[in-house]
Design a protein around this motif. Structure first.
Motif: not given
Lengths: 128, 172
Positions: B101, B103, B105, B129, B133
């Motif tokens: 998940e 990764m 982004s 962001m 992540q």
């Protein structure tokens, strides 16, 4: 402009997909399958980018199956995006009628190209 | 009143069992099932199969679903202790899914930053962001590979300081 619904419980993934698709498509978002289904019935988008594992009464596989079993909705182009990378998961995606299956991590630009080809939309958002 | 042999077997079976009724919700479960999920009767009864899938997916226990051809029962879910190898394999598969998940982004934002001409504010926003992540991935690794789950020495957190971006005005 063709309309695409982005369904994922992770806001960062929705934002990433929105950035990749925003110059070609009119976009809507939903954070789970229940909200998405209500939007699908009301808005009838041309394409749906659908996560598989989400909280709520339905997961992405179940929502995809519901769409593809409904004659009024079945022509919508459904792309499953999922962290489930096993062969059996992809087979399940095929079994529920998904039009494409992207395993995370995936290229958002490849997703944009795929949707452009499937919905016949060029890079400028006009009919190809 | 004493239990019937069937009731005793149901209640004392080490495998957790949950009955899915025809409408797709949990109509009954035994003690082991509640213990595996650490949930009470009120929390479990009435949950959908999708809810159960979400609850059981992160667990290391072996999980099976058996379709039942009866008017009042759709399926039975089984949940039990698997062998150490099976537990580790399932746990690793779960960790891989959890890591995919953030990764996704990281991969996606990096690709967009590399190929698209965004303004400076958008680039800073996306970079922040990206870092969030990466931190989420680091947290998953620290949590999932701790000594309780694998019998290995506890890992030292890899991100010693909060990830913040310098204010451009401070660099002068």
């Amino acid at each position: 402009m063709k309309r695409v619904l982005i369904v994922d419980d992770h806001s960062s993934i929705r934002k990433m997909i929105r950035l990749a698709l925003s110059n070609r498509f009119a976009l809507e978002e939903a954070g789970n399958a229940d909200v998405a289904y209500a939007q699908i019935l009301a808005e009838r988008p041309d394409g749906i980018v659908l996560d598989v594992m989400m909280p709520g009464s339905m997961n992405g596989f179940q929502l995809c199956e519901r769409i593809k079993r409904d004659r009024a909705l079945a022509l919508m182009h459904v792309v499953l995006i999922t962290a489930c990378g096993q062969i059996e998961d992809q087979e399940l995606g095929r079994a529920v009628g998904a039009d494409a299956y992207f395993v995370k991590p995936f290229s958002p630009l490849a997703l944009a190209r795929h949707l452009g080809e499937a919905l016949r939309i060029g890079p400028d958002g006009r009919a190809a | 009143m004493s239990q019937s042999p069937i009731e005793a077997a149901w209640q004392h079976c080490p495998w957790g069992m949950a009955v899915i009724s025809a409408d797709g919700s949990v109509s009954a479960f035994n003690a082991a099932y509640g213990e595996h999920l650490c949930l009470s009767r009120d929390d479990l009864l009435g949950k959908s199969e999708a809810d159960l899938d979400a609850l059981t997916a992160p667990l290391p226990q072996e999980y099976r679903r058996v379709e039942v051809l009866r008017d009042d029962v759709r399926a039975i879910h089984f949940l039990g202790d698997a062998s150490g190898t099976e537990v580790n394999a399932k746990h690793l598969a779960n960790i891989a899914e959890m890591l995919r998940e953030p990764m996704a982004s990281v991969y996606g934002f990096a690709e967009l930053l590399l190929t698209q001409n965004y303004d400076e504010d958008t680039r800073r926003d996306l970079t922040a962001m990206l870092l969030e992540q990466v931190e989420a991935m680091s947290n998953i690794i620290n949590q999932e590979f701790d000594s309780h789950k694998w019998g290995a020495p506890a890992a030292v957190p890899q991100l010693p300081t909060p990830l913040t971006q310098p204010d451009p005005g401070e660099s002068r």
